[in-house]
Design a protein around this motif. Structure first.
Motif, PDB file in Angstrom:
ATOM      1  N   ILE A 123       0.818  -1.219   0.000  1.00 29.66           N
ATOM      2  CA  ILE A 123       0.000   0.000   0.000  1.00 29.66           C
ATOM      3  C   ILE A 123       0.849   1.265   0.000  1.00 29.66           C
ATOM      4  O   ILE A 123       0.402   2.337  -0.395  1.00 29.66           O
ATOM      5  CB  ILE A 123      -0.975  -0.001   1.199  1.00 29.66           C
ATOM      6  N   GLN A 124       2.107   1.147   0.387  1.00 28.28           N
ATOM      7  CA  GLN A 124       2.952   2.333   0.513  1.00 28.28           C
ATOM      8  C   GLN A 124       3.231   3.011  -0.824  1.00 28.28           C
ATOM      9  O   GLN A 124       3.343   4.235  -0.885  1.00 28.28           O
ATOM     10  CB  GLN A 124       4.259   1.977   1.226  1.00 28.28           C
ATOM     11  N   GLY A 125       3.324   2.244  -1.906  1.00 26.70           N
ATOM     12  CA  GLY A 125       3.559   2.838  -3.225  1.00 26.70           C
ATOM     13  C   GLY A 125       2.449   3.782  -3.635  1.00 26.70           C
ATOM     14  O   GLY A 125       2.706   4.957  -3.929  1.00 26.70           O
ATOM     15  N   ARG A 128       2.478   6.828  -1.514  1.00 28.92           N
ATOM     16  CA  ARG A 128       3.735   7.589  -1.545  1.00 28.92           C
ATOM     17  C   ARG A 128       4.176   7.986  -0.139  1.00 28.92           C
ATOM     18  O   ARG A 128       4.771   9.043   0.075  1.00 28.92           O
ATOM     19  CB  ARG A 128       3.622   8.809  -2.465  1.00 28.92           C
ATOM     20  N   ARG A 129       3.879   7.132   0.803  1.00 34.34           N
ATOM     21  CA  ARG A 129       4.258   7.323   2.203  1.00 34.34           C
ATOM     22  C   ARG A 129       4.484   5.951   2.827  1.00 34.34           C
ATOM     23  O   ARG A 129       3.948   4.954   2.363  1.00 34.34           O
ATOM     24  CB  ARG A 129       3.160   8.020   3.012  1.00 34.34           C
ATOM     25  N   MET A 130       5.227   5.941   3.918  1.00 36.34           N
ATOM     26  CA  MET A 130       5.480   4.704   4.640  1.00 36.34           C
ATOM     27  C   MET A 130       4.534   4.571   5.822  1.00 36.34           C
ATOM     28  O   MET A 130       4.288   5.552   6.536  1.00 36.34           O
ATOM     29  CB  MET A 130       6.922   4.668   5.149  1.00 36.34           C
ATOM     30  N   LEU A 131       4.006   3.368   6.021  1.00 41.96           N
ATOM     31  CA  LEU A 131       3.301   3.054   7.257  1.00 41.96           C
ATOM     32  C   LEU A 131       4.358   2.614   8.257  1.00 41.96           C
ATOM     33  O   LEU A 131       5.296   1.898   7.900  1.00 41.96           O
ATOM     34  CB  LEU A 131       2.281   1.929   7.044  1.00 41.96           C
ATOM     35  N   LYS A 132       4.200   3.066   9.501  1.00 45.52           N
ATOM     36  CA  LYS A 132       5.212   2.773  10.516  1.00 45.52           C
ATOM     37  C   LYS A 132       4.554   2.194  11.751  1.00 45.52           C
ATOM     38  O   LYS A 132       3.399   2.503  12.061  1.00 45.52           O
ATOM     39  CB  LYS A 132       5.966   4.051  10.879  1.00 45.52           C
ATOM     40  N   LYS A 133       5.315   1.399  12.464  1.00 47.31           N
ATOM     41  CA  LYS A 133       4.821   0.761  13.672  1.00 47.31           C
ATOM     42  C   LYS A 133       5.139   1.660  14.874  1.00 47.31           C
ATOM     43  O   LYS A 133       6.309   1.897  15.174  1.00 47.31           O
ATOM     44  CB  LYS A 133       5.474  -0.604  13.850  1.00 47.31           C
ATOM     45  N   PRO A 134       4.108   2.176  15.555  1.00 53.37           N
ATOM     46  CA  PRO A 134       4.372   3.029  16.716  1.00 53.37           C
ATOM     47  C   PRO A 134       4.681   2.205  17.959  1.00 53.37           C
ATOM     48  O   PRO A 134       4.337   1.020  18.032  1.00 53.37           O
ATOM     49  CB  PRO A 134       3.046   3.780  16.893  1.00 53.37           C
ATOM     50  N   ALA A 135       5.307   2.835  18.914  1.00 53.48           N
ATOM     51  CA  ALA A 135       5.527   2.177  20.199  1.00 53.48           C
ATOM     52  C   ALA A 135       4.162   1.923  20.835  1.00 53.48           C
ATOM     53  O   ALA A 135       3.306   2.805  20.857  1.00 53.48           O
ATOM     54  CB  ALA A 135       6.373   3.080  21.103  1.00 53.48           C
ATOM     55  N   GLY A 136       3.958   0.719  21.291  1.00 56.80           N
ATOM     56  CA  GLY A 136       2.713   0.399  21.964  1.00 56.80           C
ATOM     57  C   GLY A 136       1.670  -0.273  21.095  1.00 56.80           C
ATOM     58  O   GLY A 136       0.559  -0.544  21.560  1.00 56.80           O
ATOM     59  N   ASP A 137       1.998  -0.550  19.823  1.00 56.60           N
ATOM     60  CA  ASP A 137       1.037  -1.221  18.954  1.00 56.60           C
ATOM     61  C   ASP A 137       1.803  -2.102  17.977  1.00 56.60           C
ATOM     62  O   ASP A 137       2.916  -1.756  17.564  1.00 56.60           O
ATOM     63  CB  ASP A 137       0.171  -0.207  18.191  1.00 56.60           C
ATOM     64  N   ASP A 138       1.217  -3.232  17.597  1.00 53.63           N
ATOM     65  CA  ASP A 138       1.879  -4.153  16.668  1.00 53.63           C
ATOM     66  C   ASP A 138       1.500  -3.917  15.223  1.00 53.63           C
ATOM     67  O   ASP A 138       1.972  -4.617  14.334  1.00 53.63           O
ATOM     68  CB  ASP A 138       1.542  -5.610  17.047  1.00 53.63           C
TER      69      ASP A 138
END
Length: 198
Positions: A123-125, A128-138
């Motif tokens: 989905i990132q293409g 045009r952005r990256m999905l990132k894993k935040p602290a506290g969630d998988d």
């Protein structure tokens, strides 16, 4: 403010580090990138203000990238970028602006308005952005403020055991409106998205 302007100046310098000259073409290219592209969660006014603050400072501007141009050439170049940005007013806000990942918990109570049948990282293409894993969630998150002011989140996996991404938005906003704005602002296609009837 120094930290903020350094980040903006460094981003500009990375973009011109291999340029032989800092002529009008580079001024135009950098100005367009600043007006249309993301730079963290900064607004256009914040990017512009950072360049002005850098030019008003007495500090060395190129402390990280170390391009082959002198400090005076760099200051002249940034001054011409600022002038071009002024000449291109009024600015059109970008279709969306990325919000800090640290705000993900604010979106966790939003209901899914649509299902995007693309998994992370595919989905990132289109985004045009990256999905990132935040602290506290998988899960992986992307938080956006659309041009309309609507705030949305894309989260993967959207549902346990499934590979789809959920598009979350405040329930007050009609799902169709949210989906139409996201489609208009990204390279996602209608075939990728299914509205969830509430």
């Amino acid at each position: 403010m120094t930290q903020q302007w350094r980040g903006v100046v460094n981003a500009v310098l990375y973009g011109v580090q291999f340029s032989d000259t800092l002529g009008p073409e580079e001024v135009s290219r950098v100005s367009t990138a600043l007006l249309t592209g993301p730079l963290g969660a900064l607004t256009l006014d914040e990017k512009y203000g950072a360049l002005v603050a850098a030019l008003e400072s007495n500090e060395e501007l190129d402390t990280v990238v170390r391009i082959k141009h002198s400090e005076s050439e760099l200051r002249d170049f940034l001054g011409r970028v600022v002038a071009e940005l002024d000449g291109r007013r009024p600015w059109t806000e970008p279709a969306f602006r990325e919000l800090p990942l640290s705000e993900w918990t604010r979106f966790s109570g939003f209901a899914p308005v649509a299902r995007v049948d693309l998994a992370w990282p595919a989905i990132q293409g289109p985004l045009r952005r990256m999905l990132k894993k935040p602290a506290g969630d998988d899960r992986y998150w992307l938080l956006l403020r659309m041009r309309s002011g609507t705030e949305v989140a894309l989260v993967w996996p959207g549902w346990a055991g499934e590979s789809a991404t959920a598009l979350l938005a405040d329930q007050v906003i009609p799902a169709r409106n949210v989906v139409e704005e996201v489609l208009g602002a990204t390279a996602l296609t209608p075939s990728n998205i299914s509205i969830i009837n509430r």
